[in-house]
Design a protein around this motif. Structure first.
Motif, mmCIF file in Angstrom:
data_model
loop_
_atom_site.group_PDB
_atom_site.id
_atom_site.type_symbol
_atom_site.label_atom_id
_atom_site.label_comp_id
_atom_site.label_asym_id
_atom_site.label_seq_id
_atom_site.Cartn_x
_atom_site.Cartn_y
_atom_site.Cartn_z
ATOM 1 N N ASP A 139 0.805 -1.223 0.000
ATOM 2 C CA ASP A 139 0.000 0.000 0.000
ATOM 3 C C ASP A 139 0.841 1.278 0.000
ATOM 4 O OD1 ASP A 139 0.998 -0.325 2.559
ATOM 5 O OD2 ASP A 139 -0.881 0.168 3.574
ATOM 6 N N VAL A 140 2.083 1.190 -0.452
ATOM 7 C CA VAL A 140 2.974 2.343 -0.481
ATOM 8 C C VAL A 140 2.365 3.472 -1.314
ATOM 9 C CG1 VAL A 140 4.312 1.480 -2.461
ATOM 10 C CG2 VAL A 140 5.369 3.102 -0.872
ATOM 11 N N VAL A 141 2.641 4.705 -0.897
ATOM 12 C CA VAL A 141 2.201 5.897 -1.622
ATOM 13 C C VAL A 141 3.439 6.680 -2.019
ATOM 14 C CG1 VAL A 141 0.870 8.037 -1.490
ATOM 15 C CG2 VAL A 141 0.038 5.973 -0.331
ATOM 16 N N PRO A 198 -0.947 11.935 -5.371
ATOM 17 C CA PRO A 198 -0.143 10.815 -4.869
ATOM 18 C C PRO A 198 -0.389 9.570 -5.719
ATOM 19 C CG PRO A 198 -1.328 11.891 -3.078
ATOM 20 C CD PRO A 198 -1.881 12.443 -4.360
ATOM 21 N N GLN A 199 0.665 8.816 -5.949
ATOM 22 C CA GLN A 199 0.588 7.578 -6.714
ATOM 23 C C GLN A 199 0.524 6.435 -5.706
ATOM 24 O OE1 GLN A 199 0.468 7.938 -10.290
ATOM 25 N NE2 GLN A 199 0.088 9.939 -9.353
ATOM 26 N N GLU A 200 -0.539 5.637 -5.760
ATOM 27 C CA GLU A 200 -0.778 4.627 -4.733
ATOM 28 C C GLU A 200 -0.510 3.221 -5.241
ATOM 29 O OE1 GLU A 200 -4.701 5.241 -3.158
ATOM 30 O OE2 GLU A 200 -4.269 7.315 -2.618
ATOM 31 N N GLY A 201 0.238 2.469 -4.442
ATOM 32 C CA GLY A 201 0.483 1.064 -4.737
ATOM 33 C C GLY A 201 1.916 0.757 -5.119
ATOM 34 N N LYS A 202 2.275 -0.488 -4.914
ATOM 35 C CA LYS A 202 3.646 -0.949 -5.160
ATOM 36 C C LYS A 202 4.026 -0.868 -6.639
ATOM 37 C CE LYS A 202 5.388 -4.613 -2.973
ATOM 38 N NZ LYS A 202 5.793 -5.994 -2.644
ATOM 39 N N THR A 256 4.648 2.844 -7.751
ATOM 40 C CA THR A 256 5.794 3.365 -7.009
ATOM 41 C C THR A 256 7.085 2.739 -7.510
ATOM 42 O OG1 THR A 256 4.431 3.799 -5.063
ATOM 43 C CG2 THR A 256 6.818 3.633 -4.702
ATOM 44 N N SER A 257 7.069 1.451 -7.775
ATOM 45 C CA SER A 257 8.249 0.772 -8.320
ATOM 46 C C SER A 257 8.652 1.361 -9.657
ATOM 47 C CB SER A 257 7.986 -0.724 -8.487
ATOM 48 O OG SER A 257 7.855 -1.355 -7.243
ATOM 49 N N GLN A 258 7.673 1.683 -10.498
ATOM 50 C CA GLN A 258 7.984 2.279 -11.798
ATOM 51 C C GLN A 258 8.689 3.617 -11.643
ATOM 52 O OE1 GLN A 258 4.421 2.491 -14.160
ATOM 53 N NE2 GLN A 258 4.088 0.281 -14.073
ATOM 54 N N TYR A 259 8.163 4.464 -10.773
ATOM 55 C CA TYR A 259 8.770 5.779 -10.554
ATOM 56 C C TYR A 259 10.175 5.652 -9.966
ATOM 57 C CZ TYR A 259 4.775 8.736 -11.716
ATOM 58 O OH TYR A 259 3.786 9.403 -12.386
ATOM 59 N N LEU A 260 10.321 4.807 -8.958
ATOM 60 C CA LEU A 260 11.635 4.681 -8.317
ATOM 61 C C LEU A 260 12.649 4.033 -9.248
ATOM 62 C CD1 LEU A 260 10.607 3.756 -4.664
ATOM 63 C CD2 LEU A 260 11.386 5.973 -5.549
ATOM 64 N N ALA A 261 12.233 3.050 -10.037
ATOM 65 C CA ALA A 261 13.144 2.428 -10.997
ATOM 66 C C ALA A 261 13.615 3.451 -12.021
ATOM 67 C CB ALA A 261 12.462 1.249 -11.688
ATOM 68 N N ALA A 262 12.717 4.268 -12.508
ATOM 69 C CA ALA A 262 13.099 5.316 -13.456
ATOM 70 C C ALA A 262 14.066 6.303 -12.797
ATOM 71 C CB ALA A 262 11.860 6.040 -13.977
ATOM 72 N N ALA A 263 13.807 6.632 -11.540
ATOM 73 C CA ALA A 263 14.691 7.557 -10.816
ATOM 74 C C ALA A 263 16.089 6.977 -10.639
ATOM 75 C CB ALA A 263 14.088 7.911 -9.460
ATOM 76 N N ASP A 292 5.513 5.181 2.551
ATOM 77 C CA ASP A 292 5.339 6.527 1.997
ATOM 78 C C ASP A 292 6.700 7.041 1.539
ATOM 79 O OD1 ASP A 292 3.087 8.713 1.930
ATOM 80 O OD2 ASP A 292 4.933 9.764 2.490
ATOM 81 N N PHE A 293 6.755 7.535 0.304
ATOM 82 C CA PHE A 293 7.999 8.033 -0.267
ATOM 83 C C PHE A 293 7.685 9.341 -0.981
ATOM 84 C CE2 PHE A 293 11.821 8.455 -2.585
ATOM 85 C CZ PHE A 293 12.729 7.517 -2.137
ATOM 86 N N LYS A 294 8.275 10.430 -0.497
ATOM 87 C CA LYS A 294 8.036 11.758 -1.072
ATOM 88 C C LYS A 294 9.362 12.337 -1.548
ATOM 89 C CE LYS A 294 5.134 14.453 0.956
ATOM 90 N NZ LYS A 294 4.468 15.333 1.940
#
Length: 130
Positions: free
Chosen positions: A27-29, A38-42, A45-52, A102-104
Protein backbone atom coordinates in the motif's frame (compact mmCIF):
# COMPACT_ATOMS: atom_id res chain seq x y z
CA UNK A 1 12.89 -6.89 9.90
CA UNK A 2 14.39 -4.94 7.01
CA UNK A 3 17.06 -2.31 7.68
CA UNK A 4 15.17 0.17 5.50
CA UNK A 5 17.66 2.96 4.95
CA UNK A 6 20.68 0.68 4.55
CA UNK A 7 18.70 -1.38 2.03
CA UNK A 8 17.56 1.77 0.20
CA UNK A 9 21.16 2.99 -0.15
CA UNK A 10 22.23 -0.41 -1.50
CA UNK A 11 19.40 -0.52 -4.03
CA UNK A 12 20.07 3.04 -5.19
CA UNK A 13 23.81 2.48 -5.47
CA UNK A 14 23.36 -0.74 -7.47
CA UNK A 15 20.29 0.45 -9.39
CA UNK A 16 18.66 -2.73 -8.13
CA UNK A 17 15.16 -2.40 -9.53
CA UNK A 18 14.28 -5.97 -8.54
CA UNK A 19 15.07 -5.27 -4.88
CA UNK A 20 12.26 -2.71 -4.72
CA UNK A 21 9.67 -5.48 -4.54
CA UNK A 22 10.90 -6.61 -1.11
CA UNK A 23 11.41 -3.08 0.21
CA UNK A 24 8.05 -1.55 -0.70
CA UNK A 25 4.81 -2.25 1.15
CA UNK A 26 1.81 -3.21 -1.00
CA UNK A 27 0.00 0.00 0.00
CA UNK A 28 2.97 2.34 -0.48
CA UNK A 29 2.20 5.90 -1.62
CA UNK A 30 4.63 7.84 -3.82
CA UNK A 31 4.64 11.66 -3.96
CA UNK A 32 6.39 12.99 -7.06
CA UNK A 33 7.75 16.53 -7.34
CA UNK A 34 6.00 16.87 -10.71
CA UNK A 35 2.79 14.79 -10.45
CA UNK A 36 -0.05 16.52 -8.63
CA UNK A 37 -1.70 13.47 -7.09
CA UNK A 38 -0.14 10.81 -4.87
CA UNK A 39 0.59 7.58 -6.71
CA UNK A 40 -0.78 4.63 -4.73
CA UNK A 41 0.48 1.06 -4.74
CA UNK A 42 3.65 -0.95 -5.16
CA UNK A 43 3.45 -1.28 -8.95
CA UNK A 44 3.34 2.45 -9.78
CA UNK A 45 5.79 3.36 -7.01
CA UNK A 46 8.25 0.77 -8.32
CA UNK A 47 7.98 2.28 -11.80
CA UNK A 48 8.77 5.78 -10.55
CA UNK A 49 11.63 4.68 -8.32
CA UNK A 50 13.14 2.43 -11.00
CA UNK A 51 13.10 5.32 -13.46
CA UNK A 52 14.69 7.56 -10.82
CA UNK A 53 17.51 5.03 -10.31
CA UNK A 54 18.51 5.57 -13.93
CA UNK A 55 17.69 9.27 -14.34
CA UNK A 56 19.11 10.56 -11.05
CA UNK A 57 21.54 7.77 -10.19
CA UNK A 58 24.38 8.96 -12.37
CA UNK A 59 28.04 9.36 -11.41
CA UNK A 60 27.36 12.77 -9.81
CA UNK A 61 24.58 11.49 -7.54
CA UNK A 62 25.31 11.48 -3.84
CA UNK A 63 23.45 11.80 -0.59
CA UNK A 64 24.71 14.81 1.35
CA UNK A 65 23.08 14.09 4.72
CA UNK A 66 20.34 12.11 6.33
CA UNK A 67 18.19 12.44 9.39
CA UNK A 68 16.53 9.31 10.77
CA UNK A 69 13.96 9.40 13.55
CA UNK A 70 12.07 6.22 14.37
CA UNK A 71 10.38 5.01 11.18
CA UNK A 72 11.08 8.22 9.26
CA UNK A 73 14.05 9.49 7.32
CA UNK A 74 14.94 12.55 5.27
CA UNK A 75 17.82 12.08 2.83
CA UNK A 76 19.19 15.14 1.04
CA UNK A 77 20.70 14.46 -2.37
CA UNK A 78 22.69 16.21 -5.08
CA UNK A 79 23.20 15.38 -8.73
CA UNK A 80 23.50 17.01 -12.14
CA UNK A 81 21.55 16.38 -15.33
CA UNK A 82 22.66 18.00 -18.57
CA UNK A 83 24.60 20.62 -16.60
CA UNK A 84 21.63 21.43 -14.33
CA UNK A 85 22.35 21.09 -10.60
CA UNK A 86 19.61 19.21 -8.79
CA UNK A 87 19.21 19.42 -5.03
CA UNK A 88 16.45 17.44 -3.40
CA UNK A 89 15.24 15.32 -0.55
CA UNK A 90 13.70 11.89 -0.21
CA UNK A 91 11.26 11.71 2.70
CA UNK A 92 10.69 8.07 3.61
CA UNK A 93 8.36 6.39 6.10
CA UNK A 94 8.30 2.64 6.74
CA UNK A 95 6.18 0.20 8.72
CA UNK A 96 7.22 -2.09 11.58
CA UNK A 97 8.47 -4.70 9.08
CA UNK A 98 10.78 -2.11 7.54
CA UNK A 99 8.82 -1.85 4.28
CA UNK A 100 8.40 1.63 2.84
CA UNK A 101 4.82 2.91 3.10
CA UNK A 102 5.34 6.53 2.00
CA UNK A 103 8.00 8.03 -0.27
CA UNK A 104 8.04 11.76 -1.07
CA UNK A 105 10.54 13.49 -3.33
CA UNK A 106 11.07 17.25 -3.28
CA UNK A 107 13.43 19.00 -5.73
CA UNK A 108 14.83 22.47 -6.24
CA UNK A 109 15.42 24.83 -8.06
CA UNK A 110 12.68 25.23 -10.69
CA UNK A 111 15.08 24.56 -13.57
CA UNK A 112 15.95 21.25 -11.89
CA UNK A 113 12.27 20.35 -11.50
CA UNK A 114 11.67 21.03 -15.20
CA UNK A 115 14.72 19.02 -16.28
CA UNK A 116 13.80 16.15 -13.99
CA UNK A 117 10.22 16.15 -15.28
CA UNK A 118 11.41 15.92 -18.87
CA UNK A 119 13.95 13.13 -18.18
CA UNK A 120 11.61 11.09 -15.97
CA UNK A 121 8.78 11.27 -18.51
CA UNK A 122 11.12 10.00 -21.22
CA UNK A 123 12.44 7.19 -18.98
CA UNK A 124 8.96 6.09 -17.90
CA UNK A 125 7.84 6.01 -21.52
CA UNK A 126 10.93 4.02 -22.55
CA UNK A 127 10.42 1.52 -19.71
CA UNK A 128 6.76 1.13 -20.66
CA UNK A 129 7.74 0.39 -24.25
CA UNK A 130 10.45 -2.11 -23.45
Amino acid sequence: MIDTIRTWHRLMENRDVNGLDDLLAEDVVFHSPVVHTPQEGKAITSQYLAAAFYVLGNEQFRYLREVVDGNNAVLEFYTELDGVVINGIDMIHWNEEGRITDFKVMVRPLKAVNTLHQKMAAMLEARKGG
